[in-house]
Scaffold this motif. Structure first.
Motif, PDB file in Angstrom:
ATOM      1  N   PRO A  75      -1.247 -62.547 -55.835  1.00  0.00           N
ATOM      2  CA  PRO A  75      -1.582 -62.015 -54.987  1.00  0.00           C
ATOM      3  C   PRO A  75      -2.376 -62.964 -53.565  1.00  0.00           C
ATOM      4  O   PRO A  75      -3.001 -64.256 -54.870  1.00  0.00           O
ATOM      5  N   GLY A  76      -2.835 -62.891 -52.980  1.00  0.00           N
ATOM      6  CA  GLY A  76      -3.184 -63.065 -51.845  1.00  0.00           C
ATOM      7  C   GLY A  76      -2.707 -64.250 -51.600  1.00  0.00           C
ATOM      8  O   GLY A  76      -3.548 -65.321 -50.316  1.00  0.00           O
ATOM      9  N   LEU A  77      -1.431 -64.865 -51.705  1.00  0.00           N
ATOM     10  CA  LEU A  77      -1.354 -66.610 -51.178  1.00  0.00           C
ATOM     11  C   LEU A  77      -0.380 -65.436 -49.921  1.00  0.00           C
ATOM     12  O   LEU A  77       0.075 -64.208 -49.714  1.00  0.00           O
ATOM     13  N   TYR A  78      -0.761 -66.742 -48.589  1.00  0.00           N
ATOM     14  CA  TYR A  78       0.299 -66.222 -47.373  1.00  0.00           C
ATOM     15  C   TYR A  78       1.340 -67.232 -47.636  1.00  0.00           C
ATOM     16  O   TYR A  78       2.276 -67.788 -48.904  1.00  0.00           O
ATOM     17  N   LEU A  79       2.409 -67.393 -46.475  1.00  0.00           N
ATOM     18  CA  LEU A  79       3.161 -67.581 -46.248  1.00  0.00           C
ATOM     19  C   LEU A  79       3.746 -68.489 -44.678  1.00  0.00           C
ATOM     20  O   LEU A  79       3.216 -67.188 -44.519  1.00  0.00           O
ATOM     21  N   GLN A  80       4.010 -69.616 -44.352  1.00  0.00           N
ATOM     22  CA  GLN A  80       3.981 -69.740 -42.630  1.00  0.00           C
ATOM     23  C   GLN A  80       5.309 -70.507 -42.283  1.00  0.00           C
ATOM     24  O   GLN A  80       5.777 -71.076 -43.214  1.00  0.00           O
ATOM     25  N   SER A  81       5.739 -70.008 -41.931  1.00  0.00           N
ATOM     26  CA  SER A  81       7.104 -70.476 -40.799  1.00  0.00           C
ATOM     27  C   SER A  81       7.305 -70.385 -39.841  1.00  0.00           C
ATOM     28  O   SER A  81       6.594 -70.391 -38.889  1.00  0.00           O
ATOM     29  N   HIS A  82       8.363 -70.873 -39.411  1.00  0.00           N
ATOM     30  CA  HIS A  82       8.951 -71.003 -38.155  1.00  0.00           C
ATOM     31  C   HIS A  82      10.085 -70.049 -37.559  1.00  0.00           C
ATOM     32  O   HIS A  82      10.444 -69.907 -38.622  1.00  0.00           O
ATOM     33  N   VAL A  83      10.168 -69.624 -36.027  1.00  0.00           N
ATOM     34  CA  VAL A  83      11.086 -68.489 -36.247  1.00  0.00           C
ATOM     35  C   VAL A  83      11.581 -68.225 -34.743  1.00  0.00           C
ATOM     36  O   VAL A  83      10.469 -68.523 -33.664  1.00  0.00           O
ATOM     37  N   ALA A  84      13.038 -68.159 -33.919  1.00  0.00           N
ATOM     38  CA  ALA A  84      13.183 -67.848 -33.179  1.00  0.00           C
ATOM     39  C   ALA A  84      12.133 -69.194 -31.908  1.00  0.00           C
ATOM     40  O   ALA A  84      11.425 -68.089 -30.623  1.00  0.00           O
ATOM     41  N   GLU A  85      12.085 -70.398 -31.996  1.00  0.00           N
ATOM     42  CA  GLU A  85      10.937 -71.219 -30.814  1.00  0.00           C
ATOM     43  C   GLU A  85      12.176 -71.649 -30.000  1.00  0.00           C
ATOM     44  O   GLU A  85      11.731 -71.622 -29.317  1.00  0.00           O
ATOM     45  N   ASN A  86      13.733 -71.625 -30.441  1.00  0.00           N
ATOM     46  CA  ASN A  86      14.558 -72.494 -28.859  1.00  0.00           C
ATOM     47  C   ASN A  86      15.619 -72.379 -28.958  1.00  0.00           C
ATOM     48  O   ASN A  86      16.134 -72.292 -30.642  1.00  0.00           O
ATOM     49  N   ARG A  87      16.861 -72.428 -28.282  1.00  0.00           N
ATOM     50  CA  ARG A  87      17.576 -71.384 -28.360  1.00  0.00           C
ATOM     51  C   ARG A  87      18.251 -71.982 -28.539  1.00  0.00           C
ATOM     52  O   ARG A  87      19.924 -71.610 -30.010  1.00  0.00           O
ATOM     53  N   GLY A  88      18.634 -73.281 -29.458  1.00  0.00           N
ATOM     54  CA  GLY A  88      19.617 -74.687 -29.880  1.00  0.00           C
ATOM     55  C   GLY A  88      19.611 -73.500 -31.402  1.00  0.00           C
ATOM     56  O   GLY A  88      20.341 -73.097 -32.257  1.00  0.00           O
ATOM     57  N   GLU A  89      18.513 -73.089 -31.528  1.00  0.00           N
ATOM     58  CA  GLU A  89      18.048 -73.240 -33.279  1.00  0.00           C
ATOM     59  C   GLU A  89      18.664 -72.200 -33.487  1.00  0.00           C
ATOM     60  O   GLU A  89      19.152 -71.641 -34.988  1.00  0.00           O
ATOM     61  N   VAL A  90      18.512 -70.977 -32.960  1.00  0.00           N
ATOM     62  CA  VAL A  90      18.742 -70.006 -32.961  1.00  0.00           C
ATOM     63  C   VAL A  90      20.402 -69.492 -33.284  1.00  0.00           C
ATOM     64  O   VAL A  90      20.582 -68.853 -33.870  1.00  0.00           O
ATOM     65  N   GLU A  91      21.461 -70.568 -32.010  1.00  0.00           N
ATOM     66  CA  GLU A  91      22.500 -70.888 -32.540  1.00  0.00           C
ATOM     67  C   GLU A  91      22.675 -71.220 -33.573  1.00  0.00           C
ATOM     68  O   GLU A  91      23.838 -70.560 -34.316  1.00  0.00           O
ATOM     69  N   TRP A  92      22.064 -72.286 -34.345  1.00  0.00           N
ATOM     70  CA  TRP A  92      22.810 -72.226 -35.419  1.00  0.00           C
ATOM     71  C   TRP A  92      21.790 -71.599 -36.382  1.00  0.00           C
ATOM     72  O   TRP A  92      22.928 -71.551 -37.444  1.00  0.00           O
ATOM     73  N   ILE A  93      21.640 -71.431 -36.512  1.00  0.00           N
ATOM     74  CA  ILE A  93      20.733 -69.768 -37.788  1.00  0.00           C
ATOM     75  C   ILE A  93      22.256 -69.353 -37.945  1.00  0.00           C
ATOM     76  O   ILE A  93      22.543 -68.280 -38.892  1.00  0.00           O
ATOM     77  N   ALA A  94      22.407 -68.434 -36.746  1.00  0.00           N
ATOM     78  CA  ALA A  94      23.647 -67.332 -36.733  1.00  0.00           C
ATOM     79  C   ALA A  94      24.522 -68.247 -37.327  1.00  0.00           C
ATOM     80  O   ALA A  94      25.638 -67.071 -37.699  1.00  0.00           O
TER      81      ALA A  94
ATOM     82  N   GLU B  66       6.771 -78.059 -57.274  1.00  0.00           N
ATOM     83  CA  GLU B  66       5.411 -78.557 -57.009  1.00  0.00           C
ATOM     84  C   GLU B  66       4.259 -77.681 -56.376  1.00  0.00           C
ATOM     85  O   GLU B  66       3.427 -77.699 -56.710  1.00  0.00           O
ATOM     86  N   SER B  67       4.908 -76.340 -55.615  1.00  0.00           N
ATOM     87  CA  SER B  67       4.666 -75.589 -55.116  1.00  0.00           C
ATOM     88  C   SER B  67       3.078 -74.274 -56.150  1.00  0.00           C
ATOM     89  O   SER B  67       2.098 -74.003 -55.785  1.00  0.00           O
ATOM     90  N   ARG B  68       3.603 -74.012 -57.280  1.00  0.00           N
ATOM     91  CA  ARG B  68       2.972 -73.940 -58.564  1.00  0.00           C
ATOM     92  C   ARG B  68       1.421 -74.296 -59.073  1.00  0.00           C
ATOM     93  O   ARG B  68       1.063 -74.191 -59.084  1.00  0.00           O
ATOM     94  N   ALA B  69       2.117 -76.226 -58.772  1.00  0.00           N
ATOM     95  CA  ALA B  69       1.157 -76.217 -59.089  1.00  0.00           C
ATOM     96  C   ALA B  69      -0.210 -76.555 -58.485  1.00  0.00           C
ATOM     97  O   ALA B  69      -0.872 -76.778 -59.017  1.00  0.00           O
ATOM     98  N   LEU B  70       0.299 -76.686 -57.078  1.00  0.00           N
ATOM     99  CA  LEU B  70      -0.842 -76.978 -56.026  1.00  0.00           C
ATOM    100  C   LEU B  70      -2.094 -75.574 -56.120  1.00  0.00           C
ATOM    101  O   LEU B  70      -2.706 -75.206 -55.947  1.00  0.00           O
ATOM    102  N   ILE B  71      -1.121 -74.245 -56.118  1.00  0.00           N
ATOM    103  CA  ILE B  71      -1.640 -72.720 -55.983  1.00  0.00           C
ATOM    104  C   ILE B  71      -2.621 -72.989 -57.500  1.00  0.00           C
ATOM    105  O   ILE B  71      -3.214 -72.718 -57.064  1.00  0.00           O
ATOM    106  N   GLU B  72      -2.645 -73.214 -58.295  1.00  0.00           N
ATOM    107  CA  GLU B  72      -3.055 -73.976 -59.585  1.00  0.00           C
ATOM    108  C   GLU B  72      -4.196 -74.398 -59.137  1.00  0.00           C
ATOM    109  O   GLU B  72      -4.949 -74.155 -59.590  1.00  0.00           O
TER     110      GLU B  72
END
Ligand code: GUN
Ligand code: ZN
Length: 436
Positions: free
Chosen positions: A228-247, A186-192
């Motif tokens: 080329p020229g594509l972006y990437l967006q996400s979230h990181v290291a926002e909340n301490r509980g979230e950081v523990e979950w990732i560990a 679906e991402s590829r179709a949207l990029i197109e």
């Protein structure tokens, strides 16, 4: 063959724009004209200068729009926001992980309905313009049609919009779950369909590492690297509980940020919201890879997430933009967001001068998105997005403004007391898109 010259227009008033980061290059970092004229040709900046010098450069039949008494600046750049969370802004009582479950996921589920998505997308774009924001990097939802709705609404208004379909194939309700394969297809179709059309750009959008399987993270990193020229967006290291979950989920990773790094998701045009609980090595890695941070102060205070360290990000040379992060953020206004940025930094023993603040909201944001060759200031050739700010917008602002002597003081009052009432007009590609 007829040769009609491209349309020309001009605006006159107090004008301020940045040429570089005042934190680094002060005081040559900005240009200020107490009485200036901005000339626009075919939606782009043609020239800028003192009104007295510009008169001779304009054909006699062009009279600049008179905005004297108001401050003209480049359109604001919001580097992180969720359009599908418009209807849950100001939802009480939770921190990140519970807030996602209780408010966010149910609200995002409604975007399976394309009519709902179109209604919210149109409201959202109007709300951005009303607040002087002409460029945004936004999350849509897991539904591909939610991306069509937002790109469609932005295209109608000719805004610069970066968005993408949320990738989320685990640790979320079934009704919002894709698969590694369907998310990729679906991402590829949207990029197109959308990437590079008019002012629209696509961002590969893994929500955050906990809600994507390693397979999905791997495909997302590959997709980002491929185009080329594509972006990437996400979230990181926002909340301490979230950081523990990732560990727990990725015990082999050195840090939360390292999870994204392992999947090839750091690099130019990657933008990570929050970045509160990073260490120095993480920030060095962001700088080395050209990744950007979106600093989201109203959200960080609202969800009780923590205090962002702007000083270390700057010291290490990480690109930083400002994000409202609606709906965890509590305002669409970049002025209100600067207000809370100032307070977050105060609590962290740091200062945010008004010059640095307005740079962050304009050229700094553009630079964090690698769009500073096209937007963010009024150098000739740039896309002519601008806001007209009214320093007398409220009786209180008018009184306080009467008690200022320097530009820095006036800018500080604008960012502390300003909101959507302060935005008299917003222009996109030289055309009026909003007027109070
Ligand atoms: N982390 C993962 N998803 C979200 C979201 O929607 N908002 C915020 N603030 N943080 C997130
Ligand atoms: Zn967010």
């Amino acid at each position: 063959m007829s040769c009609t010259p491209p349309p020309l227009s001009a605006v006159r008033g107090e004008i301020l724009h940045f040429l570089s980061d005042p934190a680094v290059d002060s005081p040559d970092a900005w240009e200020h004209f107490a009485d200036g004229v901005l000339i626009i040709r075919d939606g782009h900046v043609a020239e800028l200068g003192p009104a007295a010098d510009m008169r001779a450069k304009l054909p006699s039949d062009i009279t600049p729009a008179d905005q004297r008494g108001r401050l003209i600046m480049p359109g604001f750049v919001d580097t992180h926001i969720h359009y599908a969370q418009t209807d849950i802004i100001a939802s009480y009582g939770e921190q990140l992980l519970a807030w996602l479950e209780k408010y966010t996921f149910p609200a995002e589920a409604r975007f399976a309905d394309t009519a709902h998505a179109a209604t919210v997308a149109n409201f959202f774009c109007d709300e951005l313009l009303k607040n002087g924001t002409t460029t945004a990097m936004a999350f849509a939802t897991v539904h591909a049609s939610s991306v069509d709705a937002l790109f469609g609404a932005a295209l109608k208004r000719r805004m610069r919009m970066i968005t993408g379909k949320v990738l989320m194939d685990r640790h979320c309700p079934d009704f919002l779950r894709d698969t590694a394969e369907s998310g990729d297809a679906e991402s590829r179709a949207l990029i197109e369909r959308w990437h590079g059309r008019d002012r629209l750009l696509y961002a590969v959008t893994p929500r955050f590492a906990p809600t994507s399987t390693p397979e999905q993270m791997d495909l997302a990193g590959r997709l980002y690297a491929e185009h080329p020229g594509l972006y990437l967006q996400s979230h990181v290291a926002e909340n301490r509980g979230e950081v523990e979950w990732i560990a727990q989920l990725y015990p082999e990773a050195r840090s939360y940020l390292d999870v994204y790094d392992r999947f090839g998701q750091l690099g130019e045009r990657s933008v990570y919201a929050h970045c509160i609980w990073l260490d120095r090595a993480d920030r060095e890695r962001m700088a080395a890879t050209g990744s950007a941070i979106s600093f989201c102060p109203t959200s960080n205070l609202f969800l009780g997430s923590g205090l962002f360290d702007l000083e270390q990000a700057r010291e290490l040379g990480v690109r930083v933009g400002l994000g409202t992060d609606v709906g965890a953020g509590t305002s669409f206004s970049m002025l209100q967001t600067l207000n809370e940025a100032y307070k977050v930094l105060q609590l962290n023993g740091q200062r945010l001068s008004a010059e640095r603040a307005f740079h962050l909201a304009t050229l700094g944001g553009a630079r964090s998105l690698y769009l500073d060759d096209r937007i963010g200031n009024f150098l000739p050739g740039k896309e002519a997005d601008y806001v007209v700010l009214d320093p007398q917008a409220t009786p209180l602002m008018a009184r306080r403004m009467a008690n200022t002597t320097t530009l820095a003081e006036r800018l500080f009052v604008l960012m502390m007391l300003g909101d959507d009432r302060t935005v008299a007009e917003t222009h996109v590609m030289g055309k009026m898109a909003w007027r109070r």
